[in-house]
Design an enzyme around this catalytic site. Structure first.
Site, PDB file in Angstrom:
ATOM      1  N   ARG A   1       4.960  -6.536  -1.074  1.00 51.78           N
ATOM      2  CA  ARG A   1       5.171  -5.164  -0.607  1.00 51.78           C
ATOM      3  C   ARG A   1       4.421  -4.115  -1.440  1.00 51.78           C
ATOM      4  NH1 ARG A   1      11.562  -6.454  -0.381  1.00 51.78           N
ATOM      5  NH2 ARG A   1      10.842  -8.018  -1.861  1.00 51.78           N
TER       6      ARG A   1
ATOM      7  N   GLY B   1      20.473  -7.060  -1.704  1.00 51.36           N
ATOM      8  CA  GLY B   1      21.525  -7.997  -1.330  1.00 51.36           C
ATOM      9  C   GLY B   1      22.876  -7.331  -1.565  1.00 51.36           C
TER      10      GLY B   1
ATOM     11  N   ASN C   1     -28.275  13.978 -29.613  1.00 49.50           N
ATOM     12  CA  ASN C   1     -28.083  12.633 -30.180  1.00 49.50           C
ATOM     13  C   ASN C   1     -28.750  11.545 -29.352  1.00 49.50           C
ATOM     14  OD1 ASN C   1     -26.264  13.011 -28.051  1.00 49.50           O
ATOM     15  ND2 ASN C   1     -24.886  11.443 -28.844  1.00 49.50           N
TER      16      ASN C   1
END
Ligand code: UD1
Ligand code: CA
Length: 462
Positions: A16, A138, A384
């Site tokens: 899911r 449940g 740099n």
């Protein structure tokens, strides 16, 4: 009282979630779901056994050798998952069984469950909660006397049973002897073809074994994460919990609802967080800081009395009294020294800024070692990158870098050197020197006036 072992069921497909990532590795306030379960289990149990399946390698890599892993090769349900762990558990005593997707359960609740189980000498004790919206869980079915009879999965509820509000949290305490005896007898669930752990309950009851419910007062602790909506709901609860703990320990939050702090982040007392602070990962904040509005810290360490607003700081440190922002980006590997000032549209990358130095406006500083008390004027830039490689710059104590200078790396600016505004520096500058590297100024007397007059006439013609 000796602590029991724990088994954490974490092998499921997580269908899911619709995700490439195993469900239990989805992040909740910066840590995997399973991490939260293990935090609670670690405090309440002696040894933790993880039943893993989907994404087993990833799970082992993340959690390491501290845990015992058992693989469930075929995912045939929660009962089947627990059965895989059975041979690895002690023969006697109790075991706590948890799901890897209920991350809000706290160790105190687990301890209560174990205590109740032992007090009643039960074969199984089920942690339950009463929800106003129990959909998806449940349900506990009890008889007239309140005795537990069975747990019916949401999808298998008979008409009328939808009203049952007491849910199974998926967390249980079992007597190991009862498990050894009855788990192998667990039938395949007729309705889904899986081995439901919940079907063990009627088996135990039929054999005359004692099954107890243990209802938790704070129902949201039971939240199970099956999809991303539940993940977001759980995150909002957990954020509340984290923020409340910090506020109670001495942190002020102007608006807790817009303050996002990962699990494991530490914040010192008397620090004030303005709205829209996001503190992530391994971030640690000292005392008396004033942070935000609008601050995103990732894996960053802040000393005491740091002020920082409207900034993104990643994998860096800001030392005591640093004053950073607004509109600053500090990239990984930076150390911003004590009592420094970094502000207004400045980017720093992989650099060290010495104590008391100032980079107050519109600068880029990359791969630079800066000593103390350096002043970087507005718009000064460390060059740099030459298009192929990055180079290092060092700027020594007390140097003064004039506005709009370019420091072309590799380069060393000596102690106390002075760089005139607008210079492009390509060679090392010795200590205490003054360097001007820009085209000479020319003055043409009266020419400005003539130029402007001509322009005015032209404008009028239009
Ligand atoms: C389960 C319970 C349900 C309870 C809910 C609480 C069963 C049959 N149902 O439902 O009563 O209300 O949890 O959140 O137990 N897992 C495995 N192997 C498998 C299947 C699952 O290890 O073969 C693991 C999963 O990774 C997960 C946990 O077991 O961590 C629960 O599985 P899940 O599919 O989420 O069960 P629910 O439908 O939520
Ligand atoms: Ca679940």
């Amino acid at each position: 009282m000796e602590q029991p072992w724990a088994v954490i069921l974490a092998a499921g497909e997580g269908t899911r979630m619709h995700s490439a990532l195993p469900k239990v590795l989805h992040l909740l306030c910066g840590k995997p779901l399973l991490w939260h379960v293990l935090q609670a289990a670690g405090a309440a149990t002696k040894k933790q056994v993880l039943v893993i399946g989907r994404g087993a390698e990833q799970i082992r890599d993340y959690f390491g050798a501290e845990y015992l892993y058992v693989e469930q090769e075929e995912r045939l349900g929660t009962g089947h998952a627990l059965r895989q762990a059975l041979p690895h558990l002690p023969a006697e005593g109790d075991v706590l069984v948890l799901c890897g997707d209920t991350p809000l359960l706290e160790s105190g609740v687990l301890e209560t469950l174990v205590f109740r189980h032992r007090q009643r000498r039960a074969a199984a004790t089920i942690l339950t909660a009463s929800l106003t919206d129990p959909r998806g869980y449940g349900r506990l079915v009890r008889d007239e006397k309140g005795q537990v009879q069975e747990i019916v999965e949401d999808r298998h509820l008979a008409p009328g049973q939808e009203k049952l509000q007491e849910i199974n949290t998926g967390c249980y305490c079992f007597a190991l002897q009862a498990l050894q005896e009855f788990l192998p007898l667990l039938p395949q669930n007729k309705l889904k073809g899986e081995y439901y752990l919940t079907d063990l309950i009627p088996l135990l009851i039929k054999a005359g074994r004692q099954v107890e419910p243990c209802l938790i007062a704070d129902a949201h602790l039971a939240l199970g994460i099956n999809d991303r909506v539940q993940l977001a709901v759980a995150a909002s609860y957990l954020r509340e919990r984290i923020n409340a703990r910090l506020m109670r320990s001495g942190v002020t939050m102007i608006d807790p609802a817009s303050t996002y702090i990962d699990a494991g982040v530490e914040v010192g007392r008397d620090t004030v967080l303005y709205p829209q602070c996001i503190l992530e990962g391994k971030t640690v904040v000292g005392e008396n800081c004033r942070l935000g509005p609008g601050l995103h810290l990732v894996d960053t360490r802040l000393g005491n009395s740091v002020h920082c607003q409207q900034a993104l700081v990643i994998d860096s440190s800001l030392e005591d009294g640093a004053n950073v922002g607004p509109f600053v980006h500090i990239r990984p590997g930076s150390r911003i020294g004590a009592a420094t000032r970094i502000g207004n549209f400045v980017e720093v990358k992989n650099s060290s800024i010495g104590q008391g130095s100032k980079v107050p406006h519109l600068s880029y500083v990359g791969d630079t070692q800066m000593g103390p008390d350096v002043n970087m004027g507005a718009g000064s830039i460390v060059v740099n990158f030459d298009g192929r490689r990055k180079h290092v710059t060092s700027i020594e104590e007390g140097a003064f870098v004039g506005c709009n200078s370019n420091l072309v790396a590799p380069l060393k600016i000596g102690r106390g050197a002075f760089i005139a505004a607008g210079s492009t520096i390509t060679r090392d500058v010795p200590p205490d020197a003054l360097v001007i590297s820009r085209s000479k100024q020319e003055i043409k007397e009266g020419m400005g006036k003539r130029f402007l007059k001509g322009k005015k006439e032209k404008d009028q013609e239009k």
